[in-house]
Motif scaffolding. Structure first.
Motif, PDB file in Angstrom:
ATOM      1  N   ARG A  24     -78.376-164.637 -74.810  1.00  0.00           N
ATOM      2  CA  ARG A  24     -79.027-163.323 -74.873  1.00  0.00           C
ATOM      3  C   ARG A  24     -80.141-163.221 -73.829  1.00  0.00           C
ATOM      4  N   VAL A  25     -80.934-164.265 -73.685  1.00  0.00           N
ATOM      5  CA  VAL A  25     -82.021-164.239 -72.701  1.00  0.00           C
ATOM      6  C   VAL A  25     -81.464-164.183 -71.281  1.00  0.00           C
ATOM      7  N   ALA A  26     -80.352-164.886 -71.024  1.00  0.00           N
ATOM      8  CA  ALA A  26     -79.726-164.820 -69.697  1.00  0.00           C
ATOM      9  C   ALA A  26     -79.281-163.402 -69.371  1.00  0.00           C
ATOM     10  N   ARG A  27     -78.823-162.674 -70.381  1.00  0.00           N
ATOM     11  CA  ARG A  27     -78.408-161.294 -70.157  1.00  0.00           C
ATOM     12  C   ARG A  27     -79.603-160.372 -69.924  1.00  0.00           C
ATOM     13  N   GLU A  28     -80.727-160.669 -70.555  1.00  0.00           N
ATOM     14  CA  GLU A  28     -81.886-159.796 -70.431  1.00  0.00           C
ATOM     15  C   GLU A  28     -82.724-160.103 -69.191  1.00  0.00           C
ATOM     16  N   ILE A  29     -82.795-161.392 -68.821  1.00  0.00           N
ATOM     17  CA  ILE A  29     -83.671-161.798 -67.727  1.00  0.00           C
ATOM     18  C   ILE A  29     -83.012-161.625 -66.367  1.00  0.00           C
ATOM     19  N   GLY A  30     -81.743-161.226 -66.346  1.00  0.00           N
ATOM     20  CA  GLY A  30     -81.016-161.118 -65.082  1.00  0.00           C
ATOM     21  C   GLY A  30     -81.592-160.074 -64.146  1.00  0.00           C
ATOM     22  N   GLN A  31     -82.172-159.005 -64.674  1.00  0.00           N
ATOM     23  CA  GLN A  31     -82.751-157.979 -63.817  1.00  0.00           C
ATOM     24  C   GLN A  31     -84.013-158.461 -63.126  1.00  0.00           C
ATOM     25  N   GLN A  32     -84.695-159.421 -63.710  1.00  0.00           N
ATOM     26  CA  GLN A  32     -85.919-159.943 -63.120  1.00  0.00           C
ATOM     27  C   GLN A  32     -85.653-161.120 -62.196  1.00  0.00           C
ATOM     28  N   SER A  33     -84.743-162.001 -62.579  1.00  0.00           N
ATOM     29  CA  SER A  33     -84.424-163.173 -61.765  1.00  0.00           C
ATOM     30  C   SER A  33     -82.964-163.532 -62.000  1.00  0.00           C
ATOM     31  N   ALA A  34     -82.136-163.249 -61.005  1.00  0.00           N
ATOM     32  CA  ALA A  34     -80.718-163.580 -61.117  1.00  0.00           C
ATOM     33  C   ALA A  34     -80.503-165.087 -61.112  1.00  0.00           C
ATOM     34  N   GLU A  35     -81.376-165.823 -60.418  1.00  0.00           N
ATOM     35  CA  GLU A  35     -81.231-167.282 -60.363  1.00  0.00           C
ATOM     36  C   GLU A  35     -81.471-167.914 -61.730  1.00  0.00           C
ATOM     37  N   LEU A  36     -82.521-167.452 -62.428  1.00  0.00           N
ATOM     38  CA  LEU A  36     -82.801-167.983 -63.756  1.00  0.00           C
ATOM     39  C   LEU A  36     -81.700-167.601 -64.745  1.00  0.00           C
ATOM     40  N   ALA A  37     -81.168-166.395 -64.630  1.00  0.00           N
ATOM     41  CA  ALA A  37     -80.057-165.991 -65.492  1.00  0.00           C
ATOM     42  C   ALA A  37     -78.836-166.860 -65.254  1.00  0.00           C
ATOM     43  N   GLU A  38     -78.590-167.228 -64.010  1.00  0.00           N
ATOM     44  CA  GLU A  38     -77.465-168.107 -63.705  1.00  0.00           C
ATOM     45  C   GLU A  38     -77.647-169.481 -64.335  1.00  0.00           C
ATOM     46  N   GLU A  39     -78.860-170.030 -64.227  1.00  0.00           N
ATOM     47  CA  GLU A  39     -79.119-171.351 -64.805  1.00  0.00           C
ATOM     48  C   GLU A  39     -79.001-171.324 -66.324  1.00  0.00           C
ATOM     49  N   LEU A  40     -79.496-170.284 -66.956  1.00  0.00           N
ATOM     50  CA  LEU A  40     -79.383-170.181 -68.409  1.00  0.00           C
ATOM     51  C   LEU A  40     -77.933-170.013 -68.843  1.00  0.00           C
ATOM     52  N   THR A  41     -77.135-169.324 -68.042  1.00  0.00           N
ATOM     53  CA  THR A  41     -75.718-169.174 -68.365  1.00  0.00           C
ATOM     54  C   THR A  41     -74.998-170.512 -68.291  1.00  0.00           C
ATOM     55  N   LEU A  42     -75.315-171.299 -67.274  1.00  0.00           N
ATOM     56  CA  LEU A  42     -74.715-172.634 -67.180  1.00  0.00           C
ATOM     57  C   LEU A  42     -75.166-173.522 -68.332  1.00  0.00           C
ATOM     58  N   THR A  43     -76.413-173.399 -68.738  1.00  0.00           N
ATOM     59  CA  THR A  43     -76.893-174.174 -69.879  1.00  0.00           C
ATOM     60  C   THR A  43     -76.187-173.756 -71.158  1.00  0.00           C
ATOM     61  N   THR A  44     -75.903-172.463 -71.308  1.00  0.00           N
ATOM     62  CA  THR A  44     -75.144-172.000 -72.472  1.00  0.00           C
ATOM     63  C   THR A  44     -73.759-172.618 -72.510  1.00  0.00           C
ATOM     64  N   ALA A  45     -73.102-172.690 -71.353  1.00  0.00           N
ATOM     65  CA  ALA A  45     -71.779-173.325 -71.297  1.00  0.00           C
ATOM     66  C   ALA A  45     -71.862-174.807 -71.628  1.00  0.00           C
ATOM     67  N   GLU A  46     -72.890-175.491 -71.131  1.00  0.00           N
ATOM     68  CA  GLU A  46     -73.031-176.916 -71.427  1.00  0.00           C
ATOM     69  C   GLU A  46     -73.352-177.160 -72.892  1.00  0.00           C
ATOM     70  N   LEU A  47     -74.159-176.302 -73.498  1.00  0.00           N
ATOM     71  CA  LEU A  47     -74.452-176.456 -74.927  1.00  0.00           C
ATOM     72  C   LEU A  47     -73.201-176.266 -75.779  1.00  0.00           C
ATOM     73  N   ALA A  48     -72.274-175.454 -75.292  1.00  0.00           N
ATOM     74  CA  ALA A  48     -71.053-175.209 -76.047  1.00  0.00           C
ATOM     75  C   ALA A  48     -70.014-176.307 -75.859  1.00  0.00           C
ATOM     76  N   PHE A  49     -70.041-177.010 -74.712  1.00  0.00           N
ATOM     77  CA  PHE A  49     -68.983-177.952 -74.409  1.00  0.00           C
ATOM     78  C   PHE A  49     -69.428-179.412 -74.500  1.00  0.00           C
ATOM     79  N   LEU A  50     -70.659-179.706 -74.142  1.00  0.00           N
ATOM     80  CA  LEU A  50     -71.109-181.089 -74.151  1.00  0.00           C
ATOM     81  C   LEU A  50     -71.416-181.549 -75.570  1.00  0.00           C
ATOM     82  N   GLU A  51     -71.172-182.814 -75.808  1.00  0.00           N
ATOM     83  CA  GLU A  51     -71.443-183.361 -77.132  1.00  0.00           C
ATOM     84  C   GLU A  51     -72.936-183.571 -77.357  1.00  0.00           C
ATOM     85  N   ASP A  52     -73.669-183.940 -76.311  1.00  0.00           N
ATOM     86  CA  ASP A  52     -75.099-184.202 -76.415  1.00  0.00           C
ATOM     87  C   ASP A  52     -75.871-182.980 -75.930  1.00  0.00           C
TER      88      ASP A  52
END
Length: 335
Positions: free
Chosen positions: A207-235
């Motif tokens: 949700r934050v990646a979707r909201e913060i994208g207008q202010q910083s696309a780079e931070l939104a990209e990093e948060l999106t990748l972290t969301t994918a890692e939280l969903a797929f990585l075991e740790d």
């Protein structure tokens, strides 16, 4: 023969134990290969999903159509001739070190394709700049300089060109970090609101990646990748640590360390985010005060060069006009 006698025979027991031992050895080695294969496939799926989510997020921020997985896979692949040059001259051993991949990740370049392109650029850029400089100094504008001096100039330009990829990479990293640093305090506040509203960390990051994208696309990209890692990585701690390493910012690393400790020891995530959000706001206020304090020394030179001459002209000009107008008037009156 009685079955009890058969089970109690020494040879039979040895054969059974040997069969069990052989089966255990086969199962141990076989399970190792199976787990390794599954882990390799899992890493591939995670990498593909990360690239897909990254491309979708960047397409959404730019307002273009989302890219499909085929385009993502095609964009992640590098050119064939670059790969051949890197493998032929063994450029990975010559230019790559332990921090190369991390530096590329800080600049937003991930995957083997970007690594191959970077190594190819480091190998080709000094040669290209040397050829351009040699063509200019020897053919287009030789001047009155001797031949060896023109060659020295061309070689010097080639040596400077060897640092061009590093300079461009560092410049891209600094711009990216500045964008993330500017939007990070607001990101912490949004994360705190989402967590206190009852969301999980995966949904909060999404949700934050979707909201913060207008202010910083780079931070939104990093948060999106972290969301994918939280969903797929075991740790989960590995996903937090990856976010801190990809950004390269101390503020982000401290927050990720707090989240790792909260996840490991079972402490309150909301309390950790609240403390880190307050520290982030204080840090931003200190940076603003630092810029305000450094403003008077920076204005000294423009004040001396621009404002004081104009001020002197405005003050002295009427007196100078009277001084020079007096002799003229007396001369006219005497004539």
């Amino acid at each position: 023969m009685n079955i009890i006698d058969l089970l109690t025979q020494r040879d039979f027991l040895i054969a059974v134990l040997a069969a069990i031992s052989a089966a255990a050895v086969v199962f141990t080695f076989g399970s190792g290969f199976i787990v390794r294969t599954e882990m390799r496939d899992r890493v591939k799926r995670v990498a593909l999903e990360r690239e897909k989510m990254r491309a979708q997020e960047m397409a959404r921020l730019r307002g273009s159509a989302p890219a499909d997985s085929r385009n993502i896979r095609r964009s992640a692949e590098t050119k064939t001739y670059m790969k051949n040059v890197v493998e032929r001259f063994n450029l990975r051993k010559a230019f790559q070190d332990d921090a190369t991949v991390e530096k590329l990740a800080m600049a937003g370049y991930r995957g083997q394709g970007h690594l191959t392109t970077y190594l190819f650029a480091r190998f080709v850029s000094p040669l290209v700049i040397f050829l351009i400089a040699a063509l200019y100094t020897l053919v287009l504008s030789p001047g009155d300089r001797p031949l060896y001096l023109n060659l020295v100039y061309a070689i010097g330009a080639g040596l400077l060109g060897a640092y061009l990829p590093n300079v461009m990479l560092k410049n891209t990293t600094q711009k990216r970090q500045a964008s993330i640093r500017k939007a990070w305090p607001d990101c912490l506040d949004l994360l705190l609101l989402c967590v206190e509203a009852g969301m999980s960390m995966e949904h909060a990051f999404k949700r934050v990646a979707r909201e913060i994208g207008q202010q910083s696309a780079e931070l939104a990209e990093e948060l999106t990748l972290t969301t994918a890692e939280l969903a797929f990585l075991e740790d989960r701690g590995r996903a937090y640590d990856n976010l801190g390493r990809r950004t390269g910012l101390d503020g982000v690393r401290s927050v990720m360390t707090a989240l790792i400790q909260a996840d490991r020891y079972g402490t309150s995530v909301g309390q950790a985010l609240r403390v880190m959000a307050e520290e982030g706001r204080e840090q931003r206020m200190m940076e603003a005060e630092k810029k305000a304090a450094s403003l008077p020394p920076k204005l000294t030179v423009p004040l001396i060069l621009c404002f004081l001459p104009v001020l002197f002209i405005v003050i002295i000009a009427p007196a100078m006009i009277k001084v020079f107008a007096g002799p003229v008037a007396s001369t006219v009156g005497g004539g």
